[in-house]
Design an enzyme around this catalytic site. Structure first.
Site, short mmCIF file in Angstrom:
data_model
loop_
_atom_site.label_atom_id
_atom_site.label_comp_id
_atom_site.label_asym_id
_atom_site.label_seq_id
_atom_site.Cartn_x
_atom_site.Cartn_y
_atom_site.Cartn_z
N ARG A 106 -7.17 -8.89 25.39
CA ARG A 106 -6.67 -9.70 26.52
C ARG A 106 -5.61 -8.95 27.31
NH1 ARG A 106 -6.65 -13.76 22.64
NH2 ARG A 106 -4.38 -13.84 22.49
N TYR A 145 -7.22 -5.69 -1.64
CA TYR A 145 -6.52 -4.79 -0.71
C TYR A 145 -7.50 -3.77 -0.12
CZ TYR A 145 -2.88 -1.54 0.94
OH TYR A 145 -2.06 -0.72 1.70
N ARG A 186 6.41 -0.85 -6.85
CA ARG A 186 5.85 0.48 -6.60
C ARG A 186 6.66 1.54 -7.35
NH1 ARG A 186 4.19 0.15 -0.19
NH2 ARG A 186 5.99 -1.22 0.01
P1 NAD Z 1 5.65 -4.17 3.35
O1 NAD Z 1 5.13 -5.19 2.41
O2 NAD Z 1 7.05 -3.71 3.22
O3 NAD Z 1 5.42 -4.65 4.86
C1 NAD Z 1 4.35 -5.46 5.26
C2 NAD Z 1 4.91 -6.52 6.21
O4 NAD Z 1 3.83 -7.35 6.68
C3 NAD Z 1 5.92 -7.46 5.53
O5 NAD Z 1 7.07 -7.59 6.32
C4 NAD Z 1 5.15 -8.78 5.43
O6 NAD Z 1 6.02 -9.90 5.43
C5 NAD Z 1 4.25 -8.71 6.64
N1 NAD Z 1 3.06 -9.57 6.54
C6 NAD Z 1 2.18 -9.64 5.53
N2 NAD Z 1 1.22 -10.54 5.81
C7 NAD Z 1 1.50 -11.03 7.05
C8 NAD Z 1 0.89 -11.98 7.89
N3 NAD Z 1 -0.23 -12.64 7.52
N4 NAD Z 1 1.45 -12.26 9.09
C9 NAD Z 1 2.58 -11.62 9.49
N5 NAD Z 1 3.21 -10.70 8.73
C10 NAD Z 1 2.68 -10.41 7.52
O7 NAD Z 1 4.64 -2.91 3.27
P2 NAD Z 1 4.77 -1.45 3.88
O8 NAD Z 1 4.85 -0.50 2.77
O9 NAD Z 1 5.79 -1.43 4.96
O10 NAD Z 1 3.32 -1.30 4.53
C11 NAD Z 1 3.09 -1.53 5.91
C12 NAD Z 1 1.61 -1.31 6.23
O11 NAD Z 1 1.25 0.04 5.90
C13 NAD Z 1 0.67 -2.21 5.42
O12 NAD Z 1 -0.38 -2.63 6.26
C14 NAD Z 1 0.16 -1.30 4.33
O13 NAD Z 1 -1.11 -1.68 3.90
C15 NAD Z 1 0.14 0.05 5.02
N6 NAD Z 1 0.28 1.14 4.04
C16 NAD Z 1 1.47 1.39 3.42
C17 NAD Z 1 1.56 2.41 2.47
C18 NAD Z 1 2.85 2.74 1.77
O14 NAD Z 1 2.85 3.64 0.92
N7 NAD Z 1 3.96 2.12 2.06
C19 NAD Z 1 0.42 3.15 2.15
C20 NAD Z 1 -0.79 2.83 2.78
C21 NAD Z 1 -0.85 1.85 3.74
N1 UDP Z 2 3.42 3.70 -11.69
C1 UDP Z 2 4.07 3.98 -12.89
N2 UDP Z 2 5.18 3.25 -13.19
C2 UDP Z 2 5.69 2.28 -12.39
C3 UDP Z 2 5.02 2.01 -11.16
C4 UDP Z 2 3.88 2.74 -10.84
O1 UDP Z 2 3.65 4.84 -13.65
O2 UDP Z 2 6.72 1.68 -12.75
C5 UDP Z 2 2.22 4.50 -11.35
C6 UDP Z 2 0.98 3.69 -11.01
O3 UDP Z 2 0.25 3.39 -12.19
C7 UDP Z 2 0.23 4.64 -10.08
C8 UDP Z 2 1.35 5.39 -9.35
O4 UDP Z 2 2.51 5.22 -10.17
O5 UDP Z 2 -0.52 5.56 -10.83
C9 UDP Z 2 1.64 4.86 -7.95
O6 UDP Z 2 1.78 3.46 -8.05
P1 UDP Z 2 2.23 2.55 -6.84
O7 UDP Z 2 2.19 1.13 -7.31
O8 UDP Z 2 3.50 3.03 -6.25
O9 UDP Z 2 1.12 2.78 -5.70
P2 UDP Z 2 -0.46 3.05 -5.72
O10 UDP Z 2 -0.60 4.47 -5.34
O11 UDP Z 2 -1.03 2.77 -7.07
O12 UDP Z 2 -0.96 2.10 -4.70
#
Ligand code: NAD
Ligand code: UDP
Length: 314
Positions: A106, A145, A186
């Site tokens: 949009r 997920y 994590r």
């Molecule tokens: P996070 O949980 O800190 O942030 C996610 C945010 O989305 C939160 O503030 C949550 O309240 C909000 N949210 C969830 N569902 C919602 C909804 N229905 N409506 C509105 N808000 C909603 O996670 P993050 O680590 O900051 O991750 C952010 C994005 O990056 C996610 O989409 C995640 O899948 C992706 N990602 C993160 C990582 C990582 O290592 N951190 C790795 C791969 C992908």
């Molecule tokens: N992990 C661990 N101890 C913890 C938390 C995580 O050994 O207290 C391991 C987990 O089994 C995985 C890796 O660390 O192999 C990364 O886990 P995380 O949950 O951060 O993210 P993922 O990559 O699995 O989404």
């Protein structure tokens, strides 16, 4: 530019807000606070170019003013969070993505999906390139997920193909830094909290599984570059510096100056055995590679957690 960030109150989203406001853009932050916290955005309260809207993206949303870019980061991201909220996670990827894609259509805005290395599942190709289709258990515990993100990628490509929408897909690998929730389960928050409190570091399995960790500032830079590119196909964003979980536990313990023990606990179901991004494509198409090594990134993160948890310096 006027930018909407869904999931802005989360760990990565809040850093993206800082980056874009710092560049002079206007930011509309949307979040339902399911896993994020308004605390992550408290420092932006009253900022003249910042608006925070509490909204669940599974409901349609509208914005009166124009938008140039929409970042879709709204989804539980830590295994603990998505296992607690499996249906919310699937709906954020399905209805949430659709509502944001419709809004982009949009408004004539660009759309960037924060996808994940989990699309590769427990990968049989190593390191992972974007051309790899993945090895995902579609009905396992993590499927809420993985499949949510895989569906979101398919939907994003469908809007691109069907409507010519300008879309981007970032496959984000493990990212860490300040503002992670200390109890999101994590590896980084767990090990740092445990090390700082002198509690045992909980290694799952024998700790031989690997991950590659990217500092949040580098990742945010990759997201911003991708959102300004012409690339519609998925692009890996992550730091290729791979290490075992056990090695990672030892690194964090040493950097935190901790004498915590390391204990071994059961490996969660479908925990990927190896993960490392091939970032050749990111280098080629957006001129991106990470600059902050794990030593520096962890030191900064440990200092942030020290303050957050009220633990005096060593
Ligand atoms: P996070 O949980 O800190 O942030 C996610 C945010 O989305 C939160 O503030 C949550 O309240 C909000 N949210 C969830 N569902 C919602 C909804 N229905 N409506 C509105 N808000 C909603 O996670 P993050 O680590 O900051 O991750 C952010 C994005 O990056 C996610 O989409 C995640 O899948 C992706 N990602 C993160 C990582 C990582 O290592 N951190 C790795 C791969 C992908
Ligand atoms: N992990 C661990 N101890 C913890 C938390 C995580 O050994 O207290 C391991 C987990 O089994 C995985 C890796 O660390 O192999 C990364 O886990 P995380 O949950 O951060 O993210 P993922 O990559 O699995 O989404």
């Amino acid at each position: 530019m006027r930018v909407l960030i869904a999931g802005a109150a989360g760990f990565i989203g809040s850093h993206l807000c800082d980056r874009l406001l710092g560049e002079g853009h206007e930011v509309v932050a949307v979040d339902n606070f399911l896993t994020g916290s308004p605390r992550n955005l408290a420092h932006l309260k009253g900022h003249p170019r910042f608006t925070l809207i509490r909204h669940d993206i599974i409901e349609p949303l509208d914005a009166a003013d124009p938008l140039d870019v929409i970042f879709h980061l709204a989804s539980p991201a830590s295994p603990k969070d998505y296992l607690e909220h499996p249906i919310e996670t699937l709906r954020a990827g399905a209805e949430g993505s659709r509502n944001l894609l419709e809004l982009a259509l949009r408004k004539g805005a660009r759309f960037l999906l924060a996808s994940t290395s989990e699309c590769y599942g427990d990968p049989q190709e190593h390191p992972q390139r974007e051309t790899y289709w993945g090895h995902v258990n579609p009905v396992g515990l993590r499927s809420c997920y993985d499949e949510s993100k895989r569906y979101a990628e398919a939907l994003t490509m469908a809007y691109h193909r069907r409507h010519g929408l300008h879309t981007h897909i970032a496959r984000i690998f493990n990212t860490y830094g300040p503002r992670m929730q200390h109890d999101d389960g994590r590896i980084v928050p767990n090990f740092i909290r445990q090390a700082l409190r002198g509690e045992p570091l909980t290694v799952y399995g024998d700790g031989s599984q690997t991950r590659s960790f990217c500092f949040v500032d580098d990742l945010v830079d990759g997201l911003v570059r991708l959102s300004r590119s012409q690339e519609h196909w998925p692009v890996n964003l992550g730091n290729p510096e791979e290490m075992t979980v056990l090695e990672f536990a030892r690194r964090i313990r040493a950097l935190a100056g901790s004498r915590s023990d390391i204990v071994f606990e059961p490996l969660p179901e479908d925990d990927p055995q190896r993960r490392r991004p091939d970032i050749s494509k990111a280098r080629a198409v957006i001129g991106w590679s990470p600059h902050i090594g794990v030593e520096e990134g962890l030191t900064r993160t440990i200092e942030w957690f020290r303050k957050e948890l009220g633990i005096p310096g060593a």
